[in-house]
Scaffold this motif. Structure first.
Motif, PDB file in Angstrom:
ATOM      1  N   VAL A   1       9.515 -25.254 -11.154  1.00 19.13           N
ATOM      2  CA  VAL A   1       8.787 -25.275 -12.427  1.00 19.13           C
ATOM      3  C   VAL A   1       7.345 -25.723 -12.205  1.00 19.13           C
ATOM      4  O   VAL A   1       6.401 -25.116 -12.722  1.00 19.13           O
ATOM      5  CB  VAL A   1       9.492 -26.210 -13.429  1.00 19.13           C
ATOM      6  CG1 VAL A   1       8.633 -26.411 -14.681  1.00 19.13           C
ATOM      7  CG2 VAL A   1      10.853 -25.648 -13.808  1.00 19.13           C
ATOM      8  N   ASN A   2       7.171 -26.778 -11.416  1.00 16.13           N
ATOM      9  CA  ASN A   2       5.818 -27.284 -11.164  1.00 16.13           C
ATOM     10  C   ASN A   2       4.982 -26.297 -10.357  1.00 16.13           C
ATOM     11  O   ASN A   2       3.788 -26.111 -10.624  1.00 16.13           O
ATOM     12  CB  ASN A   2       5.893 -28.629 -10.456  1.00 16.13           C
ATOM     13  CG  ASN A   2       6.397 -29.728 -11.367  1.00 16.13           C
ATOM     14  OD1 ASN A   2       6.234 -29.668 -12.581  1.00 16.13           O
ATOM     15  ND2 ASN A   2       7.029 -30.739 -10.793  1.00 16.13           N
TER      16      ASN A   2
ATOM     17  N   GLU B   1       8.113 -33.952  -8.875  1.00 17.83           N
ATOM     18  CA  GLU B   1       8.192 -34.472 -10.245  1.00 17.83           C
ATOM     19  C   GLU B   1       8.069 -35.995 -10.294  1.00 17.83           C
ATOM     20  O   GLU B   1       7.755 -36.564 -11.346  1.00 17.83           O
ATOM     21  CB  GLU B   1       9.504 -34.040 -10.898  1.00 17.83           C
ATOM     22  CG  GLU B   1      10.756 -34.716 -10.382  1.00 17.83           C
ATOM     23  CD  GLU B   1      11.987 -34.371 -11.209  1.00 17.83           C
ATOM     24  OE1 GLU B   1      11.844 -33.635 -12.204  1.00 17.83           O
ATOM     25  OE2 GLU B   1      13.087 -34.837 -10.868  1.00 17.83           O
TER      26      GLU B   1
ATOM     27  N   ASP C   1      -2.026 -33.197 -13.027  1.00 15.50           N
ATOM     28  CA  ASP C   1      -2.682 -32.251 -13.935  1.00 15.50           C
ATOM     29  C   ASP C   1      -3.159 -31.068 -13.094  1.00 15.50           C
ATOM     30  O   ASP C   1      -4.140 -31.172 -12.359  1.00 15.50           O
ATOM     31  CB  ASP C   1      -3.859 -32.943 -14.617  1.00 15.50           C
ATOM     32  CG  ASP C   1      -4.557 -32.075 -15.653  1.00 15.50           C
ATOM     33  OD1 ASP C   1      -4.573 -30.837 -15.473  1.00 15.50           O
ATOM     34  OD2 ASP C   1      -5.104 -32.628 -16.624  1.00 15.50           O
ATOM     35  N   TYR C   2      -2.473 -29.940 -13.202  1.00 15.90           N
ATOM     36  CA  TYR C   2      -2.801 -28.793 -12.342  1.00 15.90           C
ATOM     37  C   TYR C   2      -4.144 -28.164 -12.693  1.00 15.90           C
ATOM     38  O   TYR C   2      -4.823 -27.632 -11.814  1.00 15.90           O
ATOM     39  CB  TYR C   2      -1.671 -27.752 -12.390  1.00 15.90           C
ATOM     40  CG  TYR C   2      -0.433 -28.253 -11.694  1.00 15.90           C
ATOM     41  CD1 TYR C   2      -0.404 -28.410 -10.308  1.00 15.90           C
ATOM     42  CD2 TYR C   2       0.703 -28.605 -12.418  1.00 15.90           C
ATOM     43  CE1 TYR C   2       0.721 -28.897  -9.663  1.00 15.90           C
ATOM     44  CE2 TYR C   2       1.831 -29.095 -11.775  1.00 15.90           C
ATOM     45  CZ  TYR C   2       1.834 -29.242 -10.405  1.00 15.90           C
ATOM     46  OH  TYR C   2       2.939 -29.745  -9.760  1.00 15.90           O
ATOM     47  N   GLU C   3      -4.514 -28.221 -13.931  1.00 16.88           N
ATOM     48  CA  GLU C   3      -5.825 -27.698 -14.323  1.00 16.88           C
ATOM     49  C   GLU C   3      -6.926 -28.443 -13.557  1.00 16.88           C
ATOM     50  O   GLU C   3      -7.852 -27.824 -13.002  1.00 16.88           O
ATOM     51  CB  GLU C   3      -6.016 -27.868 -15.833  1.00 16.88           C
ATOM     52  CG  GLU C   3      -7.250 -27.204 -16.386  1.00 16.88           C
ATOM     53  CD  GLU C   3      -7.022 -25.771 -16.855  1.00 16.88           C
ATOM     54  OE1 GLU C   3      -8.025 -25.093 -17.141  1.00 16.88           O
ATOM     55  OE2 GLU C   3      -5.853 -25.335 -16.908  1.00 16.88           O
TER      56      GLU C   3
ATOM     57  N   ASP D   1       3.897 -30.787  -5.936  1.00 16.82           N
ATOM     58  CA  ASP D   1       4.895 -30.256  -6.873  1.00 16.82           C
ATOM     59  C   ASP D   1       6.028 -31.237  -7.160  1.00 16.82           C
ATOM     60  O   ASP D   1       7.034 -30.886  -7.755  1.00 16.82           O
ATOM     61  CB  ASP D   1       5.490 -28.955  -6.323  1.00 16.82           C
ATOM     62  CG  ASP D   1       6.055 -29.097  -4.904  1.00 16.82           C
ATOM     63  OD1 ASP D   1       6.228 -30.245  -4.433  1.00 16.82           O
ATOM     64  OD2 ASP D   1       6.314 -28.056  -4.273  1.00 16.82           O
TER      65      ASP D   1
ATOM     66  N   LYS E   1       0.093 -20.338 -11.882  1.00 17.24           N
ATOM     67  CA  LYS E   1      -0.502 -19.721 -13.067  1.00 17.24           C
ATOM     68  C   LYS E   1      -1.922 -20.212 -13.310  1.00 17.24           C
ATOM     69  O   LYS E   1      -2.797 -19.443 -13.724  1.00 17.24           O
ATOM     70  CB  LYS E   1       0.386 -19.968 -14.287  1.00 17.24           C
ATOM     71  CG  LYS E   1       1.671 -19.139 -14.253  1.00 17.24           C
ATOM     72  CD  LYS E   1       2.551 -19.382 -15.472  1.00 17.24           C
ATOM     73  CE  LYS E   1       3.771 -18.468 -15.445  1.00 17.24           C
ATOM     74  NZ  LYS E   1       4.682 -18.727 -16.602  1.00 17.24           N
ATOM     75  N   VAL E   2      -2.173 -21.504 -13.028  1.00 16.68           N
ATOM     76  CA  VAL E   2      -3.538 -22.000 -13.171  1.00 16.68           C
ATOM     77  C   VAL E   2      -4.432 -21.409 -12.077  1.00 16.68           C
ATOM     78  O   VAL E   2      -5.589 -21.057 -12.332  1.00 16.68           O
ATOM     79  CB  VAL E   2      -3.575 -23.545 -13.139  1.00 16.68           C
ATOM     80  CG1 VAL E   2      -5.012 -24.040 -13.293  1.00 16.68           C
ATOM     81  CG2 VAL E   2      -2.708 -24.136 -14.240  1.00 16.68           C
TER      82      VAL E   2
ATOM     83  N   GLU F   1       5.325 -23.098 -10.336  1.00 14.91           N
ATOM     84  CA  GLU F   1       4.974 -21.990 -11.226  1.00 14.91           C
ATOM     85  C   GLU F   1       3.763 -22.353 -12.078  1.00 14.91           C
ATOM     86  O   GLU F   1       2.848 -21.539 -12.265  1.00 14.91           O
ATOM     87  CB  GLU F   1       6.166 -21.635 -12.120  1.00 14.91           C
ATOM     88  CG  GLU F   1       5.902 -20.448 -13.027  1.00 14.91           C
ATOM     89  CD  GLU F   1       7.151 -19.945 -13.729  1.00 14.91           C
ATOM     90  OE1 GLU F   1       6.984 -19.276 -14.772  1.00 14.91           O
ATOM     91  OE2 GLU F   1       8.273 -20.210 -13.255  1.00 14.91           O
ATOM     92  N   LYS F   2       3.726 -23.584 -12.570  1.00 15.14           N
ATOM     93  CA  LYS F   2       2.563 -24.030 -13.345  1.00 15.14           C
ATOM     94  C   LYS F   2       1.300 -23.949 -12.495  1.00 15.14           C
ATOM     95  O   LYS F   2       0.255 -23.472 -12.949  1.00 15.14           O
ATOM     96  CB  LYS F   2       2.773 -25.473 -13.812  1.00 15.14           C
ATOM     97  CG  LYS F   2       3.835 -25.651 -14.875  1.00 15.14           C
ATOM     98  CD  LYS F   2       3.993 -27.133 -15.207  1.00 15.14           C
ATOM     99  CE  LYS F   2       5.100 -27.365 -16.227  1.00 15.14           C
ATOM    100  NZ  LYS F   2       5.310 -28.819 -16.477  1.00 15.14           N
ATOM    101  N   MET F   3       1.397 -24.437 -11.251  1.00 17.48           N
ATOM    102  CA  MET F   3       0.230 -24.436 -10.371  1.00 17.48           C
ATOM    103  C   MET F   3      -0.251 -23.013 -10.099  1.00 17.48           C
ATOM    104  O   MET F   3      -1.460 -22.728 -10.162  1.00 17.48           O
ATOM    105  CB  MET F   3       0.568 -25.127  -9.049  1.00 17.48           C
ATOM    106  CG  MET F   3      -0.602 -25.192  -8.072  1.00 17.48           C
ATOM    107  SD  MET F   3      -0.161 -26.007  -6.511  1.00 17.48           S
ATOM    108  CE  MET F   3       0.790 -24.703  -5.700  1.00 17.48           C
TER     109      MET F   3
END
Length: 252
Positions: free
Chosen positions: A187-188, A149, A154-156, A147, A194-195, A190-192
């Protein structure tokens, strides 16, 4: 889902596991094995991991410390303890700073990128490649704090690699501390999350405790999981049997 129902879910299950913690052997941590395990007991944990930093981290213990872990008792204060390492990923090919012979003796291994400590942060493609190739190492069970920055990824692609390799991505509670040196972690993360939700992929929360007072701490992680409505059934910390199976841990 209503916030009250999400809260009820997290309150109804007991938090049982913390595998990412450090003792005085890591150099910049504060407390002994006994201190940390006793704190784990007080925190109500049932499975506990000590994963000290490996040799590339300045000030940490040498390989003899890790070789000696096989002689440690795995049962302190009625808690099952796993002794392992937080490995440093040292290049874009996902190599880590411990050889396979010693890796095979560890109960559990986390692999992490610590920029400028054996690893030069690259671009998204390079950093993602480094993590994915580390995930393909059969001794690596968890990817720590993906996480930062300073090390964009690329979390996907990471989540797809988690599915393929069975390596679990960590939600690091310590990363999300206000003013974290890793920066932009909430923020990072949260992205992870969600994927992971998109693909129904489990994660594990790690306290990254460097002292006995933060063993088992998971408040920031829970707050974020509630915010994104992350399914508690995808959080390994609430199910010992599922965690042992998912991480392929030896129980003897």
């Amino acid at each position: 889902m209503e916030e009250s129902k999400i809260n009820d879910l997290f309150l109804s299950k007991k938090y049982l596991i913390d595998f990412h913690t450090h003792t005085i052997a890591s150099g910049h941590a504060k407390d002994t094995i006994e201190d940390m395990v006793e704190s784990a007991k007080k925190a109500g944990l049932e499975l506990y991991g000590i994963t000290d930093h490996t040799k590339t981290m300045p000030g940490t213990a040498g390989e003899e410390y890790f070789r000696g872990l096989k002689n440690q008792s795995r049962d302190f204060f009625g808690i099952k303890v796993f002794f392992g390492a937080e490995l440093n990923i040292i290049d874009y090919d996902g190599n880590v700073d411990m050889d396979d012979e010693l890796l095979s003796e560890m109960d559990i291994c986390i692999a992490s990128i610590h920029p400028d400590i054996g690893y030069k942060a690259g671009d998204v493609k390079q950093n993602t490649k480094a993590l994915i190739l580390a995930m393909e190492n059969p001794y690596v069970k968890i990817i720590g704090h993906p996480d930062d920055e300073r090390v964009p990824v690329d979390y996907e692609e990471l989540v797809k690699a988690s599915i393929r390799t069975g390596t679990i991505l960590e939600l690091n509670n310590n990363s999300m501390a206000p003013g974290s040196f890793r920066g932009n972690t909430v923020v990072n993360d949260e992205k992870m999350l969600k994927v992971c939700m998109k693909y129904d992929v489990p994660i594990i929360v790690g306290s990254d405790a460097h002292d006995k007072g933060t063993v088992g701490r998971h408040d920031r992680a829970v707050s974020l999981m509630k915010k994104v409505e992350f399914p508690i059934d995808l959080v390994l910390n609430y199910d010992c049997d599922k965690a042992i199976k998912s991480l392929e841990l030896k129980e003897e």
